[in-house]
Every structure is written in C-alpha cells, then in structure tokens.
Design a protein around this motif. Structure first.
Motif, PDB file in Angstrom:
ATOM      1  N   HIS A 115       1.023  -1.229  -0.253  1.00  0.00           N
ATOM      2  CA  HIS A 115      -0.392   0.011  -0.338  1.00  0.00           C
ATOM      3  C   HIS A 115       1.001   0.917   0.000  1.00  0.00           C
ATOM      4  O   HIS A 115       1.991   1.524   0.630  1.00  0.00           O
ATOM      5  N   HIS A 166      -4.227   2.467   9.300  1.00  0.00           N
ATOM      6  CA  HIS A 166      -3.316   2.556  10.484  1.00  0.00           C
ATOM      7  C   HIS A 166      -2.113   3.382  10.807  1.00  0.00           C
ATOM      8  O   HIS A 166      -2.051   4.603   9.624  1.00  0.00           O
ATOM      9  N   ALA A 223       4.304   0.348   1.749  1.00  0.00           N
ATOM     10  CA  ALA A 223       5.192  -1.075   2.577  1.00  0.00           C
ATOM     11  C   ALA A 223       3.996  -2.481   1.816  1.00  0.00           C
ATOM     12  O   ALA A 223       2.472  -2.133   1.745  1.00  0.00           O
ATOM     13  N   CYS A 258       5.257   1.070   9.234  1.00  0.00           N
ATOM     14  CA  CYS A 258       3.371   0.804  10.090  1.00  0.00           C
ATOM     15  C   CYS A 258       2.837   0.612  10.963  1.00  0.00           C
ATOM     16  O   CYS A 258       3.629  -0.629  10.768  1.00  0.00           O
ATOM     17  N   HIS A 314       1.241   5.480  10.591  1.00  0.00           N
ATOM     18  CA  HIS A 314       2.139   5.193  10.529  1.00  0.00           C
ATOM     19  C   HIS A 314       3.407   5.987  10.931  1.00  0.00           C
ATOM     20  O   HIS A 314       3.166   7.696  12.250  1.00  0.00           O
TER      21      HIS A 314
HETATM   22 MN   LIG Z   1       0.940   0.956   6.321  1.00  0.00          MN
END
Ligand SMILES: [Mn+2]
Ligand SMILES: [Mn+2]
Ligand SMILES: [Zn+2]
Ligand SMILES: [Zn+2]
Lengths: 143, 143
Positions: free
Chosen positions: A68, A95, A80, A108, A97
DNA sequence: TACTAATTTGCAATAATGTTGCAAAAAAAA
DNA sequence: TTTTTTTTGCAACATTATTGCAAATTAGTA
C-alpha cells in the motif's frame, strides 16, 4: 540449503507471473520491516533492473493489494507491505504510520488504528490517515 | 473605493519587501479559504509571474510562517495560510486537514486538533498530522 | 526627488521523478 | 518443443522543482 519460496507463493496467490524482478523487489519488502521508496529499491537491488520495471512492479503490487502507499508529509512516495487482508482493488490500511526523525525509517503501526475525530457540522468523513513523527523504538533504545 | 492593505501589513510585519508578486499571491490565500497548489497560483494569478518567482515566493512565505505545508495522501504540494501564531522558523500546525473527494478542496480545520494516540512501547512522538477525506460542508449541503 | 545599496525577478539551464509506446526477452500454456 | 501471453528494457517525453546570474525593482538616504 533450501531457499524460502514465500515470495513465489505470494506472487502465485495473486495471479502474477513469477519473474526475477518481482521476486527481488518483493523480498526487499519481506526482509525490511518498513516503508520503501522507489530509490531505496533501486539502491538495495544493486541497480539490476530498469527504473521503469521497478515503477511497473510497484504499480502491479499496489493494484493486487500486496503493498500500500504510505502517506507522508514531505511528498515522498513510499510503499509498504500490506499485512492485513487487502485484495485486488481494495486496501484496508487505516493504521497509523510513524516516521523516525533520527533514522528516517517509516513504519506501519499495524495494530494502531487511526482514531475517530469529531468533525464540524456538515463534514462527512470517508477515510482518515495519520502520520506521527518522532523517535522510533530502535533509535530510542540505542542511546 | 479604498483597497485593503491587509496583505501589505502582513508582508511588513514579517520583514519582507513589498512586491507585486508577493501581494498578488498573498491575496489569493487571503481570499480563497483553502489550500492552494503551485499550479492553482499560476492559474488564478493569470500567469503574470514566472514559475520560479512563484516557487520562491511560496518558499519565503513558508520560512516566515505566513503559510504552512498541508500534508496530502497523493504527494501533491499544498500551501495554506497559517491562522495561528506561527513565526519564522516554527509552525504550530497541529490541526486536522480535510480533503473533499467531490470538489477536491482541501481545508484546514483550524479548530480541530489532531488527537493523541497511544503508541507501542518505545516510540516517542513529537508531531502528528491527520488527513481526513470525505464530503465537505459545501458539497453536502448543495445536494 | 534623485541616488545608492540591497533584494527580488525573469530567464535559461539543470535535476528529480514519473509515464508511455514499442520491440525484444521471458514466462506459462499447449 | 512450440505457441501464446506477459513482462522487460530502452528511448522519448512529461511534470515538478531547483540553481546561477544579469536585469529590474524596492527601500533607505541625501
Ligand atoms: Mn502502512
Ligand atoms: Mn492547515
Ligand atoms: Zn529511528
Ligand atoms: Zn467539497
């Protein structure tokens, strides 16, 4: 010595042809726990592949949900590994970062969800991204 | 009709020479309530000034704390007026940014602070940015 | 106002990053 | 092995941004 085939499995599972460049680039992500830029990939893969091939490989991985895009504050393009159940056409990357201002590594925090925020009347949120900068675990403990 | 000198005041207060391009660009920010990209400025200022002058003007405004960079998810460089007490060398921009996926306008939600997040053990946060996308107030009400 | 010193601007050149078309090479299927 | 399909490398191009330098403009002073 038997070399791992985790990379091959991931490529196959996503219906991708198994090629040298895809294996090498995917293994960079599997080994390095953090976000990578196009330039990092060129550097770590010893300039084996053409710039265009690297771009196209990253684009393919994005589309399949293997990696992504990582939001940044400085307009860098970072990628990542997706660790959740991302699939072709839809990512589930909500999530937080974290970017370390010491070692410059972007991580991440897969287990930390972006918190909800109460917006002013009239705004309807659909997606939220959060980037926290500071000192990472590794840099803090090595002092 | 007496034209406002708010722009001149801001330039003077920041110890900047008052020039045409700086006045025009600063007025764009004062009149348009939202973030602007370099391309927007070239467009709205009728291409009066050289690209380089626009870049240098934005850079100067950034350094003085007149505008701040807006974090984005798509690697665009956006600038917005600082509405708090930013000074030369230090910005105080910890508010949430909202981008409308309908009209594409990016707004500073100056009154909404980025929430605190509990990080995994060992991470020390210094700054946090948050970008929320969705439908903005104007677009929602015009349906 | 006219003069001077310092700053800003426009232009040309250059850099960094990313995209596209197409023929050659490689992978998968037959 | 042969055929079909996909991927790769190369060249060209596009976009965005930076730098050096001479000309123009600004601000301060006489
Ligand atoms: Mn990520
Ligand atoms: Mn803002
Ligand atoms: Zn670190
Ligand atoms: Zn809108």
């Amino acid at each position: 010595m038997s070399s791992s085939t985790a990379d091959i499995d991931i490529l196959r599972k996503n219906g991708l042809h198994v090629t040298d460049s895809r294996r090498v680039i995917l293994n960079l992500f599997l080994k390095y726990d953090g976000a990578l830029a196009h330039a990092d990939i060129e550097k770590y893969s010893s300039s084996l592949y053409d710039r265009v091939t690297v771009y196209r490989t990253l684009q393919t991985f994005l589309e399949k949900g293997i990696v992504h895009l990582v939001p940044t504050v400085d307009n860098a393009t970072l990628y990542a590994l997706c660790k959740h159940n991302c699939i072709e056409g839809h990512h589930y990357d909500n999530h937080v970062h974290f970017i370390c201002s010491h070692c410059n590594k972007t991580s991440c925090l897969d287990d930390i969800d972006v918190p909800e925020v109460k917006l002013p009347r009239g705004f309807r949120p659909l997606h939220a991204a959060m980037i926290i900068s500071g000192i990472c675990k590794m840099c803090k403990s090595s002092n």
